[in-house]
Design an enzyme around this catalytic site. Structure first.
Site, PDB file in Angstrom:
ATOM      1  N   GLU A  33       0.819  -1.198   0.000  1.00  0.00           N
ATOM      2  CA  GLU A  33       0.000   0.000   0.000  1.00  0.00           C
ATOM      3  C   GLU A  33       0.860   1.257   0.000  1.00  0.00           C
ATOM      4  OE1 GLU A  33      -3.957  -1.761   2.195  1.00  0.00           O
ATOM      5  OE2 GLU A  33      -2.403  -0.930   3.452  1.00  0.00           O
TER       6      GLU A  33
ATOM      7  N   CYS B  49       3.253   8.591   1.129  1.00  0.00           N
ATOM      8  CA  CYS B  49       3.832   7.680   2.109  1.00  0.00           C
ATOM      9  C   CYS B  49       4.074   6.348   1.397  1.00  0.00           C
ATOM     10  CB  CYS B  49       2.846   7.520   3.261  1.00  0.00           C
ATOM     11  SG  CYS B  49       3.375   6.349   4.512  1.00  0.00           S
TER      12      CYS B  49
ATOM     13  N   CYS C 232       6.270  -6.777   7.257  1.00  0.00           N
ATOM     14  CA  CYS C 232       7.375  -6.226   8.051  1.00  0.00           C
ATOM     15  C   CYS C 232       7.833  -7.262   9.061  1.00  0.00           C
ATOM     16  CB  CYS C 232       6.907  -4.964   8.786  1.00  0.00           C
ATOM     17  SG  CYS C 232       8.242  -4.130   9.688  1.00  0.00           S
TER      18      CYS C 232
ATOM     19  N   CYS D 195       6.024  -4.989  15.701  1.00  0.00           N
ATOM     20  CA  CYS D 195       5.649  -4.015  16.728  1.00  0.00           C
ATOM     21  C   CYS D 195       4.197  -4.313  17.137  1.00  0.00           C
ATOM     22  CB  CYS D 195       5.782  -2.593  16.190  1.00  0.00           C
ATOM     23  SG  CYS D 195       7.491  -2.185  15.789  1.00  0.00           S
TER      24      CYS D 195
ATOM     25  N   CYS E 209       1.129  -2.209  15.652  1.00  0.00           N
ATOM     26  CA  CYS E 209       1.104  -1.873  14.221  1.00  0.00           C
ATOM     27  C   CYS E 209       0.453  -2.987  13.408  1.00  0.00           C
ATOM     28  CB  CYS E 209       2.533  -1.621  13.731  1.00  0.00           C
ATOM     29  SG  CYS E 209       2.621  -1.228  11.977  1.00  0.00           S
TER      30      CYS E 209
ATOM     31  N   CYS F 103      -1.491   6.027   9.978  1.00  0.00           N
ATOM     32  CA  CYS F 103      -0.277   5.365  10.458  1.00  0.00           C
ATOM     33  C   CYS F 103      -0.615   4.041  11.120  1.00  0.00           C
ATOM     34  CB  CYS F 103       0.419   6.214  11.507  1.00  0.00           C
ATOM     35  SG  CYS F 103       0.944   7.792  10.912  1.00  0.00           S
TER      36      CYS F 103
HETATM   37  N1  SAH Z   1       9.285   0.645  10.349  1.00  0.00           N
HETATM   38  C1  SAH Z   1       9.461   2.065  10.271  1.00  0.00           C
HETATM   39  C2  SAH Z   1       8.608   2.692   9.196  1.00  0.00           C
HETATM   40  C3  SAH Z   1       7.105   2.642   9.472  1.00  0.00           C
HETATM   41  S1  SAH Z   1       6.623   4.235   9.899  1.00  0.00           S
HETATM   42  C4  SAH Z   1       9.241   2.684  11.628  1.00  0.00           C
HETATM   43  O1  SAH Z   1       8.850   1.961  12.537  1.00  0.00           O
HETATM   44  O2  SAH Z   1       9.513   3.864  11.817  1.00  0.00           O
HETATM   45  C5  SAH Z   1       5.030   4.018  10.481  1.00  0.00           C
HETATM   46  C6  SAH Z   1       4.807   4.880  11.715  1.00  0.00           C
HETATM   47  O3  SAH Z   1       3.474   4.677  12.197  1.00  0.00           O
HETATM   48  C7  SAH Z   1       5.725   4.464  12.845  1.00  0.00           C
HETATM   49  O4  SAH Z   1       6.132   5.558  13.598  1.00  0.00           O
HETATM   50  C8  SAH Z   1       4.832   3.566  13.628  1.00  0.00           C
HETATM   51  O5  SAH Z   1       5.292   3.417  14.922  1.00  0.00           O
HETATM   52  C9  SAH Z   1       3.517   4.307  13.547  1.00  0.00           C
HETATM   53  N2  SAH Z   1       2.379   3.447  13.849  1.00  0.00           N
HETATM   54  C10 SAH Z   1       2.283   2.134  13.682  1.00  0.00           C
HETATM   55  N3  SAH Z   1       1.091   1.684  14.064  1.00  0.00           N
HETATM   56  C11 SAH Z   1       0.387   2.761  14.477  1.00  0.00           C
HETATM   57  C12 SAH Z   1      -0.936   2.932  14.967  1.00  0.00           C
HETATM   58  N4  SAH Z   1      -1.756   1.907  15.067  1.00  0.00           N
HETATM   59  N5  SAH Z   1      -1.323   4.179  15.282  1.00  0.00           N
HETATM   60  C13 SAH Z   1      -0.486   5.233  15.126  1.00  0.00           C
HETATM   61  N6  SAH Z   1       0.762   5.122  14.667  1.00  0.00           N
HETATM   62  C14 SAH Z   1       1.203   3.901  14.346  1.00  0.00           C
END
Ligand code: SAH
Length: 372
Positions: free
Chosen positions: A102, A115, A122, A126, A129, A345
């Site tokens: 996406e 983006c 991935c 996390c 996420c 995000c």
């Molecule tokens: N792997 C990299 C790139 C992904 S960036 C990284 O972790 O930085 C995606 C961003 O969205 C990251 O800062 C991640 O922590 C944030 N994110 C992930 N899940 C989210 C959620 N459910 N709500 C808000 N932010 C989220």
């Protein structure tokens, strides 16, 4: 991978969009043509949006023919686009092997941001996420990263210009650094996309050994997903923290000469109710960040079915950001974009109804195959 997909994999030629300008020039000179032919190819691909060698009318026919035989020009196919009420557009894109990724286009008043994803799924898992819950399939190629940009640009109106790129989609960019670096070179080269390096941001969960090599590529911005002020909490949210804990992460950033007031690091801090949103957290942060030129981007958790976390109340969010303000930390609250289409995000998980059904049945069509 199905037998069909691995056969397609084996028969694949290198893609012309895998090469930044030095590579394009070299592939011309190696075959006896002058280097500037490489620049012309870049102009056709990235300024004129050409989708075949035949379109490149100011190149000699024999050069066009030779490149066409050796290199692939196929692109990611747009499977679906979803439009949010706020103008955000999420694209679901299909690769040659059936992989789905996406990309999210975010038009704002004074800029248009894309983006992009860097991996299919991935590996970092996390816990908050949605992409982490998908598991990891493979790295994207440079051409596949660049195709997200080319496809997004086609969605823009005549007055609109893609101004900013954030590597914040699916995947961890620093676990795919060679392809990401070459994509950054193409994006920032005036002969290709010509986007100013400061308008490109790469986000990492903290793969420390790759930070310096990334910042050597171009004077881009670095974003770091912090999300916690203690290792105890960060270990749970970002399991990579067990390998690269908070102190090591912050020390690496403190020592990094390319991070300075002109080019601060953006810390992302996803606020989750009862997890990392306390006044103590807000009070610990300024001390942790001391000596690092930085801004904090507070993102209220975007809820989704794969994670047990929720955003705090508006009151708690305000209290948290006010506390940071008071301590002199530069903080912004990220507005929610595209939540209604799962494009915010951490919501990128190919959750498009039709596609979910398709992949369950394991009949993903090879939509990205082009033989022309
Ligand atoms: N792997 C990299 C790139 C992904 S960036 C990284 O972790 O930085 C995606 C961003 O969205 C990251 O800062 C991640 O922590 C944030 N994110 C992930 N899940 C989210 C959620 N459910 N709500 C808000 N932010 C989220």
């Amino acid at each position: 991978m199905t037998a069909d997909a691995s056969l397609r994999h084996a028969l694949r030629r290198p893609n012309l969009k895998d090469y930044a300008l030095p590579g394009l020039r070299e592939l011309c000179t190696r075959r006896g043509w002058p280097a500037y032919r490489g620049d012309q190819i870049a102009t056709w691909l990235y300024k004129n949006d050409a989708n075949s060698m035949q379109a490149m009318s100011n190149l000699p026919a024999d050069l066009r023919g030779a490149i066409e035989v050796e290199f692939d020009l196929s692109t990611l196919e747009v499977v679906t686009t979803q439009h949010s009420k706020d103008g955000t557009i999420k694209m679901l894109l299909g690769a040659f092997d059936g992989a789905r990724i996406e990309a999210v286009l975010i038009p704002e008043e004074r800029r248009v941001t894309l983006c992009v994803s860097t991996q299919v799924g991935c590996p970092l898992t996390c816990s908050f996420c949605a992409t982490g819950a998908l598991g990891f399939s493979r790295n994207l190629t440079t051409a596949e990263i660049i195709d997200q940009v080319l496809q997004a640009r086609r969605l823009l109106g005549p007055e609109e210009m893609l101004s900013n790129i954030v590597f914040m989609g699916m995947g961890e960019p620093l676990l795919n650094l060679p392809a990401v670096s070459e994509a950054i070179r193409l994006l920032t080269d005036p002969k290709a996309f010509g986007i100013a390096p400061r308008r490109v941001t790469v986000s990492t969960a903290g793969v420390l050994p790759q930070i310096a090599p990334l910042l050597e590529v171009a004077p881009i911005h670095l974003a770091v997903s912090l999300h916690a002020t203690t290792n105890e909490v960060r270990d749970v949210l970002v399991p990579l923290n067990k390998r690269f804990p908070i102190e090591a992460l912050l020390e690496t950033l403190r020592q990094e000469p390319r991070i300075n007031r002109r080019r601060p690091v953006f810390f992302e801090y996803t606020l989750m109710e009862g997890i990392n949103d306390s006044v103590e957290d807000a009070r610990r942060l300024p001390g942790l960040l001391e000596g690092i030129a930085s801004k904090i981007n507070v993102i209220p958790m975007n809820p989704h079915p794969d994670a047990p976390y929720r955003p705090p109340s508006g009151e708690v969010i305000d209290r948290f950001t006010a506390e940071l303000h008071r301590a002199g930390v530069r903080v912004t609250l990220r507005r929610d974009r595209g939540r209604d289409i799962d494009a915010a995000c951490g919501q990128l998980a190919n959750r498009t109804p039709a596609v979910a059904a398709e992949s369950e049945a394991e009949t993903v069509a090879p939509t990205a195959i082009r033989t022309d």
